[in-house]
Structure formats: structure tokens, C-alpha cells
Design an enzyme around this catalytic site. Structure first.
Site, short mmCIF file in Angstrom:
data_model
loop_
_atom_site.label_atom_id
_atom_site.label_comp_id
_atom_site.label_asym_id
_atom_site.label_seq_id
_atom_site.Cartn_x
_atom_site.Cartn_y
_atom_site.Cartn_z
N ASP A 97 -85.47 -41.73 12.27
CA ASP A 97 -84.60 -41.46 13.43
C ASP A 97 -84.28 -42.87 13.88
O ASP A 97 -84.98 -43.71 14.40
CB ASP A 97 -85.45 -40.72 14.42
CG ASP A 97 -84.76 -40.02 15.43
OD1 ASP A 97 -83.50 -40.57 15.51
OD2 ASP A 97 -85.27 -39.31 16.28
N GLY A 108 -74.94 -38.08 13.35
CA GLY A 108 -73.92 -38.17 12.63
C GLY A 108 -73.07 -39.33 12.42
O GLY A 108 -71.74 -39.32 12.17
N ASP A 115 -78.39 -33.86 19.32
CA ASP A 115 -79.65 -32.93 19.37
C ASP A 115 -79.02 -31.64 19.68
O ASP A 115 -78.54 -31.39 20.78
CB ASP A 115 -80.54 -33.37 20.43
CG ASP A 115 -81.29 -34.68 19.98
OD1 ASP A 115 -80.97 -35.35 18.89
OD2 ASP A 115 -82.54 -35.13 20.47
#
Ligand code: GLA
Length: 379
Positions: free
Chosen positions: A145, A184, A205
Site C-alpha cells: 500500500d 488507481g 477505498d
């Protein structure tokens, strides 16, 4: 068997890069992830109970295999720089063994930055060491992440930074699914596979609300050409069963994720789900759309106000079609065969009702409830 073994060895010797990815995620990964329901309230005991529930609820046998621990498991590094789990995860290796003994696999989470999104220890400057630690623990899946990496790398470095960890994971020799999470940015679908990703998030999210789910869906059309065996678009984890949508809305959520060939990572508390939630998550005819061997992502073939029709090509020349009513009242939604290149008469099966609906010429329509879906297999 012998032939396929020979073929994969030959391809490996030739250095065909996508083979590794294809073997790892030939169909979109399925499992569970701790974040949507538990966020930071996750520990060893809960993960074990979730693994138990994954088996007893029939989820494992329906195809859900990864039990993924998201953010907040990390402790400090030891004097050699090895990452350690925190007090809520006293023995990661033992937890991994427990999950594996159930016939399941296990995933973990980190960031290429110094800190994760929840401000725990990231993998910055420890990539190879962390990959080796995960492999030694027996980890099968890594969600990586971006988070604080934004503070230490320019955005243009993103593909290189992701590839650094992909290569580190490969170098361990352990098959580890690699999940890119950077919301993205910079059209990740154009470079995610080359950076070693088996899947990449396409948006910010998800939250447990119809509007959030719908907004994510509205951003998926057109991305279908980037998905295929070993490398998938990820519209984020499922919210089915978390309580913020109705069962009708959750059926629409599940249907769209399957039409999109999305990874299916349940995000609810599997220990206490209702029979309706369980039925939504384990409908095998619906899951078969997601996991179809052709590995093609569906796309929108018609839109008329709040009515949408989505179609996904399947192996054997069949199609999955979703009639979606995103509006507030029951509405008639029609699918026309010509909108996805078919003509003549075709047999229709309703996958939520488990019923054949006869053979129809040129088109088929349904009265679809507000925020509902009818999911069909067209033969
Ligand atoms: C980001 C990700 C989420 C989750 C959290 C954890 O927001 O997009 O899916 O992993 O971080 O902190």
C-alpha cells in the site's frame, strides 16, 4: 500432466515473465481481508477464528482461500532490521501454520514507504529482508500500500518501487500473490502487470454504502482490456454483510464484482454472518462467472438513465449478463443480444434464482427492484 509440466518448465527456462503470475492468480484471487470490518481491531485469535469460520461456513469450499491480515500487525524491527509482529500477533509462524492446516492460505500487508497508512512500520529500505521474512513465515499474499511512500519517492518512481518488491518476492522462491494498492493513480492498469502485480486497486477505498460501491463501478468500464489471467483490476474488497447496504444491494455488489472479474475478498465478520450474507457470498453459480477460465473482465453494453446492462464473455461462447437497476423504483431492464454480438435464440439461466428462464429471441427483459440486479448466464 507430464506434458503441462514439461511445457511450464520449458517456458520458465525461456524466461516467459507472465507464467509466474498466471500460475499464481490464473483466476481472480478469493479470500477474506481484515480491514473493512475490523480495521485496527485485529489480532491472532480473531484471525484463527475467521479461518475456522471460513471452513465451517462453506466459504473455503466455495473457493475463498486467502485469509489476509491488513494493516496494524507490525511491531518494531529487531537489531538486525528484521520486521517483527506486534503483541497482538505473538507468533506469526504459528498463526500461519494454523491457517495452512485448515487448507487455507494467508496474506499480509505492508507499504513501500517508511510507514503504512495506519502509521505502522513499512518496508522502505528493507524490501528484500521483509520479503525473506514473509517467505520464512510461509506467507502466500502481500498487499503493498503506497501510503507514506509519497513522502520519499517522486510519483514517477512508482512502477520501479513496486517492481523492487515484486522482484524481492520472486527471489524468495515462494509463490506470493502481489497486490498493488495505490488507489488507481497514474493509470496503474497500464503498468501494474509489468511491475509484477497480480492485481491492482483501480480506485480509492470502498465504504459500506451503496453510493460508494456505485461510484467505484462507474470507474471500471473501459478497464476490461487490462485484466486477464495473472493480472487483475481490483475495485477493492467486498462489503457484503457489513450492514451498510440491504441484501438486495449486496447482491448487486457481488454480481458486479463477478462481472468485473474482480478479486473476491470478503470483508465481513465471517463468525457471525447471517444466512442471507452467507448465501450471497457462496452462490457457486455466481462465483463461477468471476472464475470463468477465459479470464475476461466484463463491460457495460447499455445504459439508459439508472438502468445498466453489463456483459462478460465466458468460455464455451457463453455470456454472463447483469441487468442493474440503480434507480429508486422498480424498473424494466432489457438486454438485447445484438448489444454484445449475439443474434437468434438463446437459453437464459437466472443465477440468483437458480432457474432456467427458457430460450429467447433477440432480447430478454426483467422487472428489476430498486438497487437490484438480475444476473443471467446466456447459452
Ligand atoms: C489504505 C488502503 C485500505 C487499507 C488501509 C489500511 O487506505 O486502501 O484498503 O489497507 O490503507 O491502513
Amino acid at each position: 500432466m507430464l506434458r503441462s509440466l514439461f511445457t511450464s518448465t520449458a517456458l520458465a527456462l525461456m524466461g516467459i515473465p507472465l507464467l509466474h503470475a498466471q500460475q499464481l492468480a490464473a483466476t481472480p484471487p478469493m479470500g477474506w481481508n481484515s480491514w473493512n470490518h475490523f480495521e485496527a481491531r485485529i489480532d491472532d485469535q480473531t484471525v484463527r477464528q475467521i479461518a475456522d469460520a471460513m471452513v465451517s461456513s462453506g466459504m473455503r469450499d466455495a473457493g475463498y482461500v486467502y485469509v489476509n491480515i491488513d494493516d496494524t500487525w507490525q511491531g518494531a524491527r529487531d537489531t538486525q532490521g528484521n520486521i517483527q509482529s506486534n503483541a497482538r500477533f505473538p507468533d506469526m509462524r504459528a498463526l500461519v501454520d494454523y491457517v495452512h492446516a485448515k487448507g487455507l492460505k494467508i496474506g499480509i500487508y505492508s507499504s513501500p514507504g517508511p510507514k503504512t497508512c495506519a502509521d505502522f512500520e513499512g518496508s522502505y529500505k528493507h524490501e528484500e529482508q521483509d520479503a525473506r521474512t514473509y517467505a520464512a513465515w510461509g506467507i502466500d499474499y502481500l498487499k503493498y500500500d503506497w501510503c507514506s511512500a509519497a513522502k520519499v519517492y517522486p510519483r514517477t518512481d512508482m512502477p520501479r518501487v513496486y517492481k523492487l518488491m515484486a522482484d524481492a518476492l520472486k527471489a524468495t522462491g515462494r509463490p506470493i500473490v502481489f497486490s498493488l494498492c495505490q488507489y488507481g493513480l497514474d493509470k496503474v492498469w497500464e503498468w501494474g502487470a509489468q511491475a509484477g502485480g497480480n492485481l491492482w486497486r483501480t480506485t480509492g477505498d470502498i465504504s459500506d454504502k451503496w453510493a460508494s460501491m456505485q461510484s467505484i463501478v462507474s470507474k471500471q468500464n473501459g478497464l476490461e482490456k487490462y485484466a486477464g489471467p495473472g493480472h487483475w483490476n481490483d475495485p477493492d474488497m467486498l462489503e457484503v454483510g457489513n450492514g451498510g447496504m440491504t441484501d438486495t444491494e449486496y447482491r448487486t455488489h457481488m454480481s458486479l464484482w463477478c462481472l468485473l472479474a474482480a478479486p473476491l475478498l470478503a470483508g465481513n465478520d465471517l463468525r457471525s454472518m447471517t444466512a442471507a450474507t452467507q448465501a450471497i457470498l457462496t452462490n457457486r453459480e455466481v462465483i463461477a462467472i468471476d472464475r470463468d477460465a477465459l479470464g475476461r473482465q466484463g463491460y457495460r453494453i447499455a445504459k439508459d438513465g439508472a438502468n445498466e446492462v453489463w456483459a462478460k464473455p465466458l468460455s464455451g461462447g457463453e455470456w454472463a449478463v447483469g441487468l442493474v437497476n440503480a434507480g429508486p423504483e422498480t424498473a424494466k431492464v432489457t438486454v438485447r443480444w445484438k448489444d454484445f454480438g449475439l443474434s437468434g435464440k438463446h437459453r437464459v439461466r437466472d443465477l440468483w434464482e437458480h432457474r432456467d428462464r427458457g430460450a429467447h429471441k433477440d432480447e430478454f427483459w426483467y422487472e428489476v427492484p430498486a438497487h437490484g440486479v438480475v444476473l443471467l448466464r446466456i447459452k
